[in-house]
Design an enzyme around this catalytic site. Structure first.
Site, mmCIF file in Angstrom:
data_model
loop_
_atom_site.group_PDB
_atom_site.id
_atom_site.type_symbol
_atom_site.label_atom_id
_atom_site.label_comp_id
_atom_site.label_asym_id
_atom_site.label_seq_id
_atom_site.Cartn_x
_atom_site.Cartn_y
_atom_site.Cartn_z
ATOM 1 C CD GLU A 1 -107.844 5.765 -74.935
ATOM 2 O OE1 GLU A 1 -108.336 4.626 -75.099
ATOM 3 O OE2 GLU A 1 -107.439 6.162 -73.833
ATOM 4 C CD GLU B 1 -110.365 9.048 -72.018
ATOM 5 O OE1 GLU B 1 -109.885 8.049 -71.444
ATOM 6 O OE2 GLU B 1 -110.930 8.977 -73.119
HETATM 7 C C1 BGP Z 1 -109.994 4.966 -72.062
HETATM 8 C C2 BGP Z 1 -111.296 5.295 -72.792
HETATM 9 C C3 BGP Z 1 -112.390 5.810 -71.926
HETATM 10 C C4 BGP Z 1 -112.419 5.181 -70.534
HETATM 11 C C5 BGP Z 1 -111.023 5.067 -69.934
HETATM 12 C C6 BGP Z 1 -111.017 4.349 -68.600
HETATM 13 O O1 BGP Z 1 -109.328 4.026 -72.812
HETATM 14 O O2 BGP Z 1 -111.045 6.284 -73.796
HETATM 15 O O3 BGP Z 1 -113.603 5.585 -72.640
HETATM 16 O O4 BGP Z 1 -113.094 3.995 -70.549
HETATM 17 O O5 BGP Z 1 -110.155 4.392 -70.808
HETATM 18 O O6 BGP Z 1 -110.887 2.962 -68.817
HETATM 19 P P1 BGP Z 1 -111.890 1.934 -68.140
HETATM 20 O O7 BGP Z 1 -113.252 2.486 -68.389
HETATM 21 O O8 BGP Z 1 -111.623 0.660 -68.807
HETATM 22 O O9 BGP Z 1 -111.541 1.943 -66.668
#
Ligand code: BGP
Length: 469
Positions: A172, A364
């Site tokens: 990201e 993701e």
């Molecule tokens: C994205 C990241 C992941 C993961 C995901 C879910 O931004 O790349 O690492 O964390 O978000 O978010 P969160 O874990 O804050 O629920």
């Protein structure tokens, strides 16, 4: 006529080292920026690691990776996305020689994956920078990080050139404009960081990413190296033309990073943005040449869409994955306020493919929720996570539509295929996995793994290559 997923579609799941490995100071690993961020992105950072930081132990993937990979194989994973913790390989980031025990750990993980026929998809930098680079250089603000990153990628590309084919450079990368510490190891507080410094730091990362593509292809021409952006499409809040223009501008703030990775140069629209924000990117000789090393594919995370409006009155950001947006009145939200928009995934897949005509990879997508561990009629512990099955099913239906629309999609890895520590709030209670991990935010729990209902659902999805959702 049933729409099919392509043969060889790479079904799997995704994790990140700092959110699952634990063993934060084991076998020579140096501290990373995550080890002093006990409350996640939004929280304060501490002088030293504190025991309320769930990431120090995580879900102990460092010691349990064989058991976990076996469970992924039981679901039929074709690929598994993981990241390499930079500070396991170069504890201070600017070390000359790598830490052999760190290299050995990932050799073991890749060998275990190979045993089960699972293709690694490796993120080189996933929200953790060696803490020394933050403290001594202020992270990516300092151009020297390009050299340290080059040493890191040369080392891992050479070491794993016959074990890893798919690579992502920065997780990201566009999130750094919102979370410079977490995403780019910049210690200067966000409110004190000038746009000049921020976009100069982004330039260093973009050059480093393109340099990694160049080096990777030299070391193994078979490598497939992609960029990774936080994919959050913007819809105009109303059909008012000024709202439509605002949505275009907000999209460009994210797509700018993929534009450079995919086209090999700064897009012209950024000249106006730089001029209006008094930003002058300092280019060193050779930078433009390096940027021409474009990626083989574009990957992205997708959780939600956002709305944009030109009306300052309505411009109140809602909850969301880092780059939030104005709530959309037509969408429901998750327990953490992230709006749920499966059609938005079809939309962004088409948008990205139309823009770049390069293969795409969804790396993701998932639902964070509070899961209740129960004992079923056979005495097995499990979770009836129909809400997660429905979320993923609704999104996969739209993925299938996008493939029918002509999008070339290599694969789909759900986020948090096994419960792990959340990034934004560093909570374990925000669970994403097909596998429940018995660990809680007060540090209690046995770390035992239990298969949720969604485990068996996803196994069927993969078995039928998406015929049965
Ligand atoms: C994205 C990241 C992941 C993961 C995901 C879910 O931004 O790349 O690492 O964390 O978000 O978010 P969160 O874990 O804050 O629920």
């Amino acid at each position: 006529m049933s729409i099919k997923f392509p043969k060889g579609f790479l079904w799997g799941g995704a994790t990140a080292a700092n959110q699952c490995e634990g063993a934060y100071n084991e076998d020579g690993k140096g501290l990373s920026t995550q080890d002093i961020a006990p409350k996640g992105i939004k929280g304060p950072i501490t002088k030293e690691p504190t025991e309320d930081n769930m990431k120090l132990i995580g879900i102990d993937f460092y010691h349990r990776y064989k058991e976990d990979i076996k469970l992924f194989a039981e679901m039929g994973f074709k690929t598994f996305r993981l990241s390499i913790a930079w500070s396991r390989i170069f504890p201070n980031g600017d070390d000359k020689e790598p830490n052999e025990k760190g290299l050995q750990f990932y050799d073991n993980v890749f060998d275990e994956l190979a045993k089960h026929g699972i293709e690694p998809l490796v993120t080189i930098s996933h929200y953790e920078t060696p803490l020394s680079l933050a403290k001594n250089y202020d992270g990516w603000i300092n151009r020297k990080l390009i050299g340290f990153f080059e040493n890191y990628v040369r080392t891992i590309f050479t070491r794993y050139k016959d074990k890893v084919k798919y690579w992502l450079t920065f997780n990201e990368i566009n999130s750094a404009t919102h979370e410079p510490y977490m995403s780019a190891g910049i210690l200067t507080p966000k409110e004190k960081l000038s746009k000049q410094d921020l976009y100069q730091a982004m330039h260093h990362e973009l050059v480093a990413s393109a340099l990694a593509v160049k080096i990777g292809h030299e070391i193994n021409p078979e490598f497939k190296i992609g960029c990774m952006i936080l994919g959050v499409p913007n819809y105009p809040l109303t059909p008012k033309p000024s709202d439509v223009l605002k949505a275009m501008e907000q999209d460009r703030q994210n797509l700018f990073f993929a534009d450079i990775h995919a086209r090999g140069q700064y897009p012209r629209y950024m000249n106006r943005f730089f001029k209006e924000n008094n930003i002058e990117i300092k280019m060193e000789p050779g930078d433009e040449e390096i940027l021409k090393n474009t990626v083989d594919f574009i990957s992205f995370s997708y959780y939600m869409s956002a709305c944009a409006t030109s009306d300052p009155e309505k411009n109140k950001k809602g909850e969301g994955n880092i780059i939030g947006g104005i709530p959309n009145p037509y969408l429901k939200a998750s327990g953490w306020g992230w709006q749920i928009d499966p059609e938005g995934l079809r939309y962004i897949l088409n948008l990205l493919y139309d823009r770049y005509q390069k293969p795409l990879f969804i790396v993701e997508n998932g639902l964070g929720a509070v899961d209740e561990l129960i004992t079923d009629e056979n005495g097995n512990k499990t979770v009836n996570d129909d809400y997660r099955i429905n979320y993923l099913k609704d999104h996969l239906i739209q993925v299938r539509e996008a493939i029918e629309d002509g999008v070339e999609l290599w694969g789909y890895t759900t986020w948090g295929c096994i419960d792990l520590v959340s990034a934004s709030t560093a909570e374990l209670k925000k669970r994403y996995g097909f596998i429940y991990v018995d660990r809680h935010d007060d540090g209690s729990g046995t770390l035992e793994r239990y298969k949720k209902k969604s485990f068996y659902w996803y196994k069927k999805v993969i078995e039928t290559n998406g015929e049965e959702l």
